[in-house]
Design a protein around this motif. Sequence first.
Motif, PDB file in Angstrom:
ATOM      1  N   PHE A  56       0.792  -1.158  -0.048  1.00 16.75           N
ATOM      2  CA  PHE A  56      -0.004   0.025   0.005  1.00 16.75           C
ATOM      3  C   PHE A  56       0.952   1.321  -0.179  1.00 16.75           C
ATOM      4  N   LEU A  57       0.233   2.575  -0.215  1.00 17.05           N
ATOM      5  CA  LEU A  57       0.814   3.783  -0.358  1.00 17.05           C
ATOM      6  C   LEU A  57       1.508   3.959   1.141  1.00 17.05           C
ATOM      7  N   ASP A  58       2.608   4.308   1.128  1.00 17.58           N
ATOM      8  CA  ASP A  58       3.111   4.878   2.362  1.00 17.58           C
ATOM      9  C   ASP A  58       3.157   6.580   2.360  1.00 17.58           C
ATOM     10  N   HIS A  59       3.963   7.069   1.357  1.00 14.94           N
ATOM     11  CA  HIS A  59       4.101   8.361   1.235  1.00 14.94           C
ATOM     12  C   HIS A  59       4.788   8.729  -0.045  1.00 14.94           C
ATOM     13  N   SER A  60       4.524   9.932  -0.703  1.00 12.19           N
ATOM     14  CA  SER A  60       5.010  10.222  -1.981  1.00 12.19           C
ATOM     15  C   SER A  60       6.141  11.070  -1.740  1.00 12.19           C
ATOM     16  N   LEU A  61       7.032  11.607  -2.684  1.00 11.45           N
ATOM     17  CA  LEU A  61       7.846  12.712  -2.666  1.00 11.45           C
ATOM     18  C   LEU A  61       7.452  13.954  -3.347  1.00 11.45           C
ATOM     19  N   GLU A  62       7.882  15.250  -2.817  1.00 12.11           N
ATOM     20  CA  GLU A  62       7.525  16.336  -3.632  1.00 12.11           C
ATOM     21  C   GLU A  62       8.300  16.263  -4.965  1.00 12.11           C
ATOM     22  N   ARG A  63       7.906  16.026  -6.058  1.00 11.53           N
ATOM     23  CA  ARG A  63       8.706  15.868  -7.425  1.00 11.53           C
ATOM     24  C   ARG A  63       9.540  17.107  -7.722  1.00 11.53           C
ATOM     25  N   ALA A  64       9.170  18.408  -7.071  1.00 12.84           N
ATOM     26  CA  ALA A  64       9.865  19.604  -7.606  1.00 12.84           C
ATOM     27  C   ALA A  64      11.157  19.472  -6.629  1.00 12.84           C
ATOM     28  N   LYS A  65      11.368  18.996  -5.803  1.00 20.68           N
ATOM     29  CA  LYS A  65      12.432  18.892  -4.951  1.00 20.68           C
ATOM     30  C   LYS A  65      13.427  17.807  -5.179  1.00 20.68           C
ATOM     31  N   TYR A  66      13.224  17.077  -6.065  1.00 24.01           N
ATOM     32  CA  TYR A  66      14.061  15.819  -6.230  1.00 24.01           C
ATOM     33  C   TYR A  66      14.479  15.751  -7.801  1.00 24.01           C
ATOM     34  N   ARG A  67      15.428  15.182  -8.109  1.00 26.84           N
ATOM     35  CA  ARG A  67      15.978  15.221  -9.506  1.00 26.84           C
ATOM     36  C   ARG A  67      16.498  13.620  -9.885  1.00 26.84           C
ATOM     37  N   ALA A  68      16.504  13.112 -10.948  1.00 23.69           N
ATOM     38  CA  ALA A  68      17.063  12.092 -11.269  1.00 23.69           C
ATOM     39  C   ALA A  68      18.746  12.125 -11.587  1.00 23.69           C
ATOM     40  N   SER A  69      19.446  11.248 -11.050  1.00 24.84           N
ATOM     41  CA  SER A  69      20.840  11.294 -11.175  1.00 24.84           C
ATOM     42  C   SER A  69      21.227  10.490 -12.542  1.00 24.84           C
ATOM     43  N   GLU A  70      21.977  11.355 -13.182  1.00 21.31           N
ATOM     44  CA  GLU A  70      22.447  10.663 -14.674  1.00 21.31           C
ATOM     45  C   GLU A  70      23.835  10.376 -14.931  1.00 21.31           C
ATOM     46  N   MET A  71      24.097  10.220 -16.196  1.00 25.16           N
ATOM     47  CA  MET A  71      25.592  10.076 -16.383  1.00 25.16           C
ATOM     48  C   MET A  71      25.742  11.131 -17.619  1.00 25.16           C
ATOM     49  N   PRO A  72      27.054  11.694 -17.757  1.00 24.27           N
ATOM     50  CA  PRO A  72      28.150  11.535 -17.227  1.00 24.27           C
ATOM     51  C   PRO A  72      28.339  11.920 -15.693  1.00 24.27           C
ATOM     52  N   GLN A  73      29.133  11.434 -14.848  1.00 29.63           N
ATOM     53  CA  GLN A  73      29.606  12.052 -13.730  1.00 29.63           C
ATOM     54  C   GLN A  73      31.267  12.226 -13.868  1.00 29.63           C
ATOM     55  N   GLY A  74      31.804  13.097 -13.156  1.00 25.52           N
ATOM     56  CA  GLY A  74      33.080  13.483 -13.155  1.00 25.52           C
ATOM     57  C   GLY A  74      33.847  13.557 -11.731  1.00 25.52           C
ATOM     58  N   PHE A  75      35.259  13.307 -11.726  1.00 27.33           N
ATOM     59  CA  PHE A  75      35.627  13.418 -10.077  1.00 27.33           C
ATOM     60  C   PHE A  75      37.035  13.529 -10.674  1.00 27.33           C
ATOM     61  N   THR A  76      37.749  14.254  -9.512  1.00 22.44           N
ATOM     62  CA  THR A  76      39.403  13.988  -9.641  1.00 22.44           C
ATOM     63  C   THR A  76      39.683  12.738  -9.294  1.00 22.44           C
ATOM     64  N   HIS A  77      40.936  12.376  -9.955  1.00 26.69           N
ATOM     65  CA  HIS A  77      41.391  11.232  -9.838  1.00 26.69           C
ATOM     66  C   HIS A  77      41.355  10.753  -8.271  1.00 26.69           C
ATOM     67  N   HIS A  78      41.979  11.631  -7.524  1.00 27.04           N
ATOM     68  CA  HIS A  78      42.291  11.355  -6.155  1.00 27.04           C
ATOM     69  C   HIS A  78      40.829  11.232  -5.434  1.00 27.04           C
ATOM     70  N   VAL A  79      39.719  11.877  -5.525  1.00 25.07           N
ATOM     71  CA  VAL A  79      38.496  11.678  -5.026  1.00 25.07           C
ATOM     72  C   VAL A  79      37.893  10.282  -5.215  1.00 25.07           C
ATOM     73  N   ILE A  80      37.965   9.987  -6.298  1.00 22.96           N
ATOM     74  CA  ILE A  80      37.348   8.608  -7.018  1.00 22.96           C
ATOM     75  C   ILE A  80      37.932   7.576  -6.426  1.00 22.96           C
ATOM     76  N   ARG A  81      39.224   7.680  -6.604  1.00 21.26           N
ATOM     77  CA  ARG A  81      40.199   6.383  -6.063  1.00 21.26           C
ATOM     78  C   ARG A  81      40.086   6.173  -4.554  1.00 21.26           C
ATOM     79  N   GLN A  82      40.056   7.321  -3.749  1.00 17.46           N
ATOM     80  CA  GLN A  82      39.966   7.224  -2.303  1.00 17.46           C
ATOM     81  C   GLN A  82      38.666   6.727  -2.105  1.00 17.46           C
TER      82      GLN A  82
END
Length: 443
Positions: free
Chosen positions: A194-220
């Motif tokens: 059953f429905l528990d709750h819904s999110l306010e769509r305007a406050k959220y976004r879909a995460s997509e690609m591409p994503q970028g990182f400094t080499h140090h950050v993604i490795r760590q």
Amino acid sequence: MEVLHPNVRNKCEGRGRPANPGVFLDGRAGKGDTCSGEPSVDFTVSVVLPAGGTGERTGLHTPKQFCSLLGRPLISYTIQAFERVSWIQRIVVVVAKESMGLMADIIQRFHHHKVLVVSGGSTRHRSIYNGVLALDEEGTAPDRPRVVIIHDAVRPFVEEGFLREIAVAAKDHGAAGAIRPLVSTVIATTSEGFLDHSLERAKYRASEMPQGFTHHVIRQAYQRCTEADFEFGTECLHLALQYCGTNAKLIEGPPTLWKVTYKKDLAAAESILKESLSESACMITGGRAAAAAALAEAFQKAAGALHMGLDPIPDVTAENSRYLLKESNFIQVSINGHCLSEVEALIKALEEANPAALHPLVIIWMRVLTEDEASDSSTVAPTSALLDMASTAKLHQILLYGIQFLQSKDSERWQRSVTKAAEITRTLIRERSPALVGQLLQA
């Protein structure tokens, strides 16, 4: 982790972008060029493409990244989208161990460069980490990229301008990622369904690609994350925040970032590629120095105004032979010459490179006359020879057209001729009219 260097035979690495087969894809010209006003990329950037998925949601036996679109695997288009970006130095493709041979064959067959193939892990995060480690193992610390872009192998429609935004933001903030507005409301359900709750769509976004990182950050981030993260996690930006304290800069991306997920998406992707192919061409100048350079520059400008991409090349030999494999459209320029031998040689080369083309390619013979030639009554247009050659070429899925115009000394008249020739070219490539095959049209 098995590593394969299938590109050791290629000599063209780092020499700029190759053919534009589409990608790409919003129909605008010059996607591979650095535009004034955009942030420059004066630091090293490499790409990791996880491509180890099984494609269960497509319902096909072949993983979707290896499904054929217009005679080429989907992943080949994605690789090319990055190869055409001159400031990307390395592309690490991470595939299942059993697909290493297949991937090597794709790279060799379609003349990809900059590519390193690495065997993946049992999960998405393990595969991406293998790709990051491969960048570490390639050379000494100074050789490692400043920024690592992570992208899905089944998202072929990525543009250089947006990649630049992601790369610069990652360098400045440590991490950056594409987002898109949610198109559906997200709800939470109870264990009973059953429905528990819904999110306010305007406050959220879909995460997509591409994503970028400094080499140090993604490795760590991967060095510090848990086994549970490796097994069940899917979001790289979350790892950077949780284990490195790096809050990613989020950038809204274009609609073209969509991912091929289901079988119907393959048909949609093929449709987009067909449309993109119809709005680009390679102009073969024959290496005729000043005249060819002037024509190529003027025609490229006129084509760009019509949202048509144009790649001027001197010929299709040596490293330029890769253009023959992209199923591009071609413009063969003839200046101060009336012989169709260059067109005949191009047709033969295309037949050998693409013996089973899945859709018609267009060749336009562009005959440029000087004012003296135009006024010489002995100058005869080879219309019958063009028609005969076009009839033969059509049997091999090649549509041959002709355009003739005057190389006037009057700059305004010259520009009008070039503009009209560009308009005719665009119409011929888009419409592919059977009635005009073999005809020599006047611009």
